[in-house]
Design a protein around this motif. Structure first.
Motif, short mmCIF file in Angstrom:
data_model
loop_
_atom_site.label_atom_id
_atom_site.label_comp_id
_atom_site.label_asym_id
_atom_site.label_seq_id
_atom_site.Cartn_x
_atom_site.Cartn_y
_atom_site.Cartn_z
N UNK A 89 3.66 10.72 8.35
CA UNK A 89 2.20 10.72 8.44
C UNK A 89 1.63 10.03 7.19
N UNK A 90 0.86 9.00 7.43
CA UNK A 90 0.31 8.19 6.34
C UNK A 90 -1.21 8.26 6.38
N UNK A 91 -1.83 8.64 5.27
CA UNK A 91 -3.30 8.69 5.20
C UNK A 91 -3.84 7.30 4.91
N UNK A 92 -4.85 6.89 5.68
CA UNK A 92 -5.48 5.59 5.49
C UNK A 92 -7.00 5.77 5.52
N UNK A 93 -7.68 4.88 4.83
CA UNK A 93 -9.14 4.95 4.78
C UNK A 93 -9.77 4.56 6.11
N UNK A 94 -9.22 3.54 6.76
CA UNK A 94 -9.79 3.03 8.00
C UNK A 94 -8.66 2.78 9.00
N UNK A 95 -8.77 3.36 10.17
CA UNK A 95 -7.70 3.21 11.18
C UNK A 95 -7.94 2.05 12.15
N UNK A 96 -9.06 1.36 11.99
CA UNK A 96 -9.44 0.34 12.98
C UNK A 96 -8.43 -0.80 13.11
N UNK A 97 -7.73 -1.11 12.03
CA UNK A 97 -6.82 -2.27 12.05
C UNK A 97 -5.40 -1.91 12.48
N UNK A 98 -5.18 -0.69 12.94
CA UNK A 98 -3.85 -0.26 13.35
C UNK A 98 -3.82 0.07 14.84
N UNK A 99 -2.65 -0.14 15.46
CA UNK A 99 -2.52 0.19 16.88
C UNK A 99 -1.09 0.62 17.18
N UNK A 100 -0.92 1.36 18.25
CA UNK A 100 0.39 1.87 18.65
C UNK A 100 1.34 0.70 18.93
N UNK A 101 2.56 0.81 18.43
CA UNK A 101 3.57 -0.22 18.62
C UNK A 101 3.60 -1.26 17.52
N UNK A 102 2.62 -1.24 16.63
CA UNK A 102 2.53 -2.22 15.54
C UNK A 102 3.60 -1.94 14.49
N UNK A 103 4.30 -2.98 14.04
CA UNK A 103 5.26 -2.86 12.95
C UNK A 103 4.51 -2.95 11.62
N UNK A 104 4.80 -2.05 10.70
CA UNK A 104 4.11 -2.02 9.41
C UNK A 104 5.13 -1.85 8.29
N UNK A 105 4.75 -2.31 7.10
CA UNK A 105 5.55 -2.12 5.89
C UNK A 105 4.94 -0.97 5.11
N UNK A 106 5.75 0.02 4.81
CA UNK A 106 5.27 1.25 4.19
C UNK A 106 5.89 1.42 2.81
N UNK A 107 5.05 1.62 1.81
CA UNK A 107 5.52 1.86 0.45
C UNK A 107 5.63 3.35 0.20
N UNK A 108 6.85 3.82 -0.08
CA UNK A 108 7.10 5.23 -0.37
C UNK A 108 7.73 5.31 -1.76
N UNK A 109 6.92 5.42 -2.82
CA UNK A 109 7.45 5.43 -4.19
C UNK A 109 8.40 6.61 -4.42
N UNK A 110 9.38 6.42 -5.28
CA UNK A 110 10.35 7.48 -5.58
C UNK A 110 9.65 8.72 -6.11
N UNK A 111 8.62 8.53 -6.93
CA UNK A 111 7.93 9.69 -7.54
C UNK A 111 7.10 10.45 -6.52
N UNK A 112 6.86 9.87 -5.34
CA UNK A 112 6.08 10.56 -4.31
C UNK A 112 6.93 11.57 -3.55
N UNK A 113 8.25 11.43 -3.62
CA UNK A 113 9.14 12.32 -2.87
C UNK A 113 9.43 13.56 -3.72
N UNK A 114 8.89 14.69 -3.28
CA UNK A 114 9.00 15.94 -4.05
C UNK A 114 10.18 16.77 -3.53
N UNK A 115 11.10 17.12 -4.41
CA UNK A 115 12.26 17.92 -3.98
C UNK A 115 11.87 19.38 -3.72
N UNK A 116 12.43 19.95 -2.67
CA UNK A 116 12.22 21.36 -2.31
C UNK A 116 13.57 22.07 -2.46
N UNK A 117 13.57 23.13 -3.28
CA UNK A 117 14.84 23.72 -3.66
C UNK A 117 15.21 24.99 -2.89
N UNK A 118 14.30 25.51 -2.09
CA UNK A 118 14.64 26.70 -1.30
C UNK A 118 13.68 26.83 -0.14
#
Length: 347
Positions: free
Chosen positions: A318-347
């Motif tokens: 699930x990606x939060x975006x300011x405006x959804x108008x330029x996106x549509x189902x089936x569209x290929x997109x490039x997604x940036x997921x920075x290493x620091x954004x991934x939070x480890x869960x230990x239990x």
């Protein structure tokens, strides 16, 4: 230093409350799902309910101790309690409701204090009215003034805004911050279901789950960086992956779905990623670290921010975006997921 120490155990047929924490001066927000023990905890601290076992100490004064059979009556604990339902006395005027906890003091002192508090809550012309003549927001201001006028060492706020409309809630939040910040120096506990409310009002945070304290600490840490899968779910983190959805190989590299990410230094129970920390980028950034290619499965518009659901490596992100108008189902997109954004869960 003003301090509340609570160690509470209470058993019900289908629920067990086993809570232990300390809270210093300032406002601590308590967040958790319905039925997790938040309100029960406030009621036992206030003396409305008696724990089966444990100890409650306020500023070194023992309010409850199962070992020594100490159990002070609610009136002797002298804490302030603000209920969701206001709990104003319908047969008393606004002024008399506010003055209720000052019984026994000189009349002139009571009159002066009530006048001061009517002014502080901006209801100086409402003293002779009755609760039935007030709006919900006005009733809650009166309830807050009644609880604070006695200068309690402990203020218990049990979902005080949940029965109010959104615009009234925001105004009352501002009022509460002003009143507590300028006129209160004790310990305040705020029970809420609303993470934004908890973040705006609190200095410290606690997450409750199934009758236990799941996580406690500074507001920014507790309310934005969960340590467990259950905490991430309570906070409503948009992307939570655990169990067979993740894998850490012998080199410590994290795989989510079928996509490899960065190296992780310890065994995990799962990972969580805020939707707003993920970004849709242009195709010319394909070779940058953390860029994944996905296909849009669903587009969900929003009043402020929208959400797009993207399949990456066989899993839905699930990606939060300011405006959804330029996106549509089936569209290929490039997604940036920075290493620091991934939070480890230990239990």
């Amino acid at each position: 230093m003003t301090m509340l120490e609570a160690d509470i155990q209470k058993q019900y047929p289908d629920f067990s409350l086993d809570i232990s924490f300390t809270a210093a001066a300032g406002l601590t927000g308590i967040l958790g799902p319905s039925g997790c023990g938040k309100s029960l905890t406030l009621q036992t601290i206030a003396g409305i309910l008696q724990p089966d076992r444990g100890r409650i100490v306020m500023d070194g004064n023992v309010w409850f101790d199962s070992e020594t059979n100490i159990n002070l009556r609610p009136q002797l604990r002298k804490n302030g309690y603000v209920f969701q339902s206001y709990a104003l006395f319908p047969h008393l005027t606004v002024a008399d409701n506010i003055a209720y906890g000052l019984k026994g003091r000189p009349k002139e002192e009571i009159r002066a204090k009530v006048a001061d508090w009517l002014k502080l809550i901006q209801l100086q012309d409402f003293g002779r009215r009755y609760p039935s003549q007030l709006s919900g927001g006005q009733k809650q201001r009166v309830a807050l003034a009644r609880s604070m006028i006695t200068e309690p060492r402990l203020l218990l706020l049990d979902e005080p805004f949940s029965a109010l409309d959104q615009h009234i809630r925001r105004q009352l939040e501002v009022d509460m911050l002003r009143l507590i910040g300028e006129h209160y120096h004790g310990v305040a506990l705020l029970v809420t279901h609303n993470i934004e409310e908890a973040y705006r009002l609190s200095e410290e945070g606690m997450l409750f789950h199934d009758g236990r304290v799941l996580q406690k600490g500074a507001r920014a840490d507790v309310l934005t960086r969960p340590e467990s899968v259950a905490a991430a779910e309570i906070l409503g983190i948009e992307n939570i992956f655990h169990g067979r959805e993740i894998l850490i190989d012998q080199d410590g590299i994290l795989t989510i779905g079928t996509e490899r990410f960065h190296k992780i230094g310890a065994p995990l129970s799962g990972v969580a990623v805020h939707g707003h920390t993920i970004e849709i980028v242009s195709s010319d950034k394909t070779n940058e670290p953390g860029i994944k290619i996905g296909v849009i499965e669903r587009v969900v518009p929003g009043v402020k921010d929208g959400t797009i659901l993207v399949n990456i490596g066989g899993l839905t992100w699930r990606v939060s975006v300011r405006n959804t108008d330029s996106f549509h189902i089936g569209q290929a997109v490039h997604v940036s997921i920075p290493a620091e954004a991934i939070m480890p869960l230990y239990h």
